[in-house]
Structures are given as structure tokens and as C-alpha cells.
Scaffold this active site. Sequence first.
Site, PDB file in Angstrom:
ATOM      1  N   CYS A 267       0.813  -1.220   0.000  1.00 51.41           N
ATOM      2  CA  CYS A 267       0.000   0.000   0.000  1.00 51.41           C
ATOM      3  C   CYS A 267       0.848   1.272   0.000  1.00 51.41           C
ATOM      4  CB  CYS A 267      -0.987  -0.015   1.170  1.00 51.41           C
ATOM      5  SG  CYS A 267      -0.246   0.179   2.808  1.00 51.41           S
ATOM      6  N   HIS A 315      -2.749   1.636   6.866  1.00 52.48           N
ATOM      7  CA  HIS A 315      -3.078   1.439   5.445  1.00 52.48           C
ATOM      8  C   HIS A 315      -3.250   2.801   4.782  1.00 52.48           C
ATOM      9  CE1 HIS A 315      -4.353  -0.885   1.958  1.00 52.48           C
ATOM     10  NE2 HIS A 315      -5.322  -0.005   1.784  1.00 52.48           N
ATOM     11  N   HIS A 327      -5.836   1.794  -4.328  1.00 55.52           N
ATOM     12  CA  HIS A 327      -4.950   1.277  -3.284  1.00 55.52           C
ATOM     13  C   HIS A 327      -4.557  -0.161  -3.589  1.00 55.52           C
ATOM     14  CE1 HIS A 327      -7.998  -1.015  -0.543  1.00 55.52           C
ATOM     15  NE2 HIS A 327      -8.460  -0.962  -1.767  1.00 55.52           N
TER      16      HIS A 327
END
Length: 352
Positions: A267, A315, A327
Site C-alpha cells: 500500500c 493502510h 490502493h
Amino acid sequence: MASHRKPRQRPFSGGGVRTAATLVLAGAATATGFEGTSYADPRQSPAEVKTEVDRLYEEAEAATERHNGAKEQADEAERALTGLREESARRTDRLNTARTALGSLAAGQYRSGGLGPTLQLAMATDPQDYLDRASLLTRAGKRTAAEVSSVRRGLDDIGKLRDQASGRLADLRARQGETARHKATAEAKLSEAKRLLARLTSEERAAYEAQSGTANGTTAAPARTPGTPPPPAPADGSRAARAVAFAYGAIGKPYVWGATGPGSFDCSGLTQAAWRAAGVSLPRTTYTQINAGQRVARGQLAPGDLVFFYSGVTHVGMYVGNGQMIHAPRPGSTVRLAPVDSMPWAGASRPA
């Protein structure tokens, strides 16, 4: 008398043996379940499995980001160690050259210094020539003293460089150990999640992936209105536009643990690579990227902004407009579009 005799006990046989064995095995299985982890309970419902898997993935991602941070620091320590070693080698070469020159000068002075200066002047054919040479020898002596001082300073400098290199080496080894520990933690969490998901039926697994936005394909559920198309990438030539264009180009590429491109990403690796393509350098981890730019309120998001999730800021994705982000979700998935509101919100930042 026979009626008072104790009845003979018959050994287990037939169905009795099977019944006893069944009870023993059941007891052993129960004991094994209690001795193992809570994840091993086969009676968990699909909803409980989903909750547990989500928790494991979140913890794995937190360990991944800690690994990324430790690896970045280890790489920095390794570069510094290499630089110190190279500088030490260069200074050692210069020191050896100075030592050689100093030795040659000392040997020359020894060879010409067998007679005292008064006797050398008396025996000189040309006294002026001697005086000129004496002046040169005086200057040479001063130069020799300066070179001796320089050699001593060189030895001190090299000693300091070696001490610094030793400290960097110890730091590097510590960071490498930290990196390995975080990697092992992440891999253990991911393995446990994989074992849990393997217990679901194909239908339950598909339902879980759909709810989590990790089903195969390049888009997840729309953000708010069913059928809303994904927003187009901005084309104004700005840095944010270039970063968003890069993110769109990464859609479909696999999530790979610790990857920063170009063929795969995690990520924070994706957001770092996207903004690097726009000429902006971002740090490696989610918890450092959130502080790398201007904080942005959720209602003021613009394409290119970084959006962060979970209480530990574990994240990150890139906002692209219309309530959606691009993402890299987790292992086994690919870079994709997903709703911003699909995960617990932590904050947003706008890279400079």
C-alpha cells in the site's frame, strides 16, 4: 450361594470398543482444540471468520509497515557504513602516500647530514651555494614537521572513521534483526488468515471477498451510488495529476509484501512510487507519509491526496475523486479502485 457371587466383568468388545475409542478421540480432539489457538475452532461462523481474518490482515499490515520502516533505516545505515568505509580507504591511501614521502625526505636528510653545518660551510667550494642549500634544508625541516603533524592527524581521523563505522555496523545489525522480526510477525498473521479462509466454502469466500473489496477484478463496489462510473484521471499537468495517472496505470498489478514497483506494490509502496513519478519524494511507511504533507479534512479531499485508515495508520490509498481511491489492499489482491468509506478512517494528507 451363586446369587451372591460378584458378576464377572467382560472385556470391551464389538460396539463397546468402538464407543470407548470414540470417546477417547473426542476427548483428545477437545484437548487439542483448547491447547491450540482460538483460530482453530472449526465451529466459527463465516461472520466470525471474516472478523478474525480482518483483524489478522490489519495486524499483518501493521507489522509490514514496521518492517518497511526498519528496512528503510537499515538501508540508510548500510549506505552510511559504505560511505564511512570508502572515506576511510581514501584517507588511508593518502596517509600511506604521505608516509612514503616523509620516509624519503628523512632518508635524504640523513644522507646529507653526516657533517656539521660549520664544517660543511668551511669545506664548501661555494659558500653562497651552501647557504642557499642550508636555507632549503631549513624549509624542508619545517615541511617535514608539518608532514609529521599531518600524518598524525590522518591517523586520528582514520581512527574516528573506524569507530563511526563500527557504530553504524552495530546499528545495521540491530535494524536487520528488527526487520526480520517484523517480517516473521507479518508472515505468521498472513498464514493464519489464509488457513481461516480455507475453511470457508467457495460461496462464503466469494461473499467475504466482495464485502472486503478484494474480489478479482480491477474495481470494487461503487462508493455511494450504484452504477457510478470511476472518476477520470485529472489531466491538468499538475503533480497531483501525474501521481493519480501513475496510480491508474498500476491498477491490476499484484500486491506483493514490501514491494515498491514497478511490477508490484504494497500500500505505501504504491503511494510512494506514484508521487515519485510526479517528482515528489515521500517516506516509505504509512505512519511517516501521513506527516509528509499538509493535513486535509475529509470533506476537502482532492485527487492525489493520501487517505489513511485504521487507528494505527496502517493502510494508505490515493484519493481519485467521487469518494473513491486507488490502493493495494492486501496479499492475494491487486491494485484497484475502492470506496474511501470501506475502511475505518484515520486521516488524509496532501503531499507538497
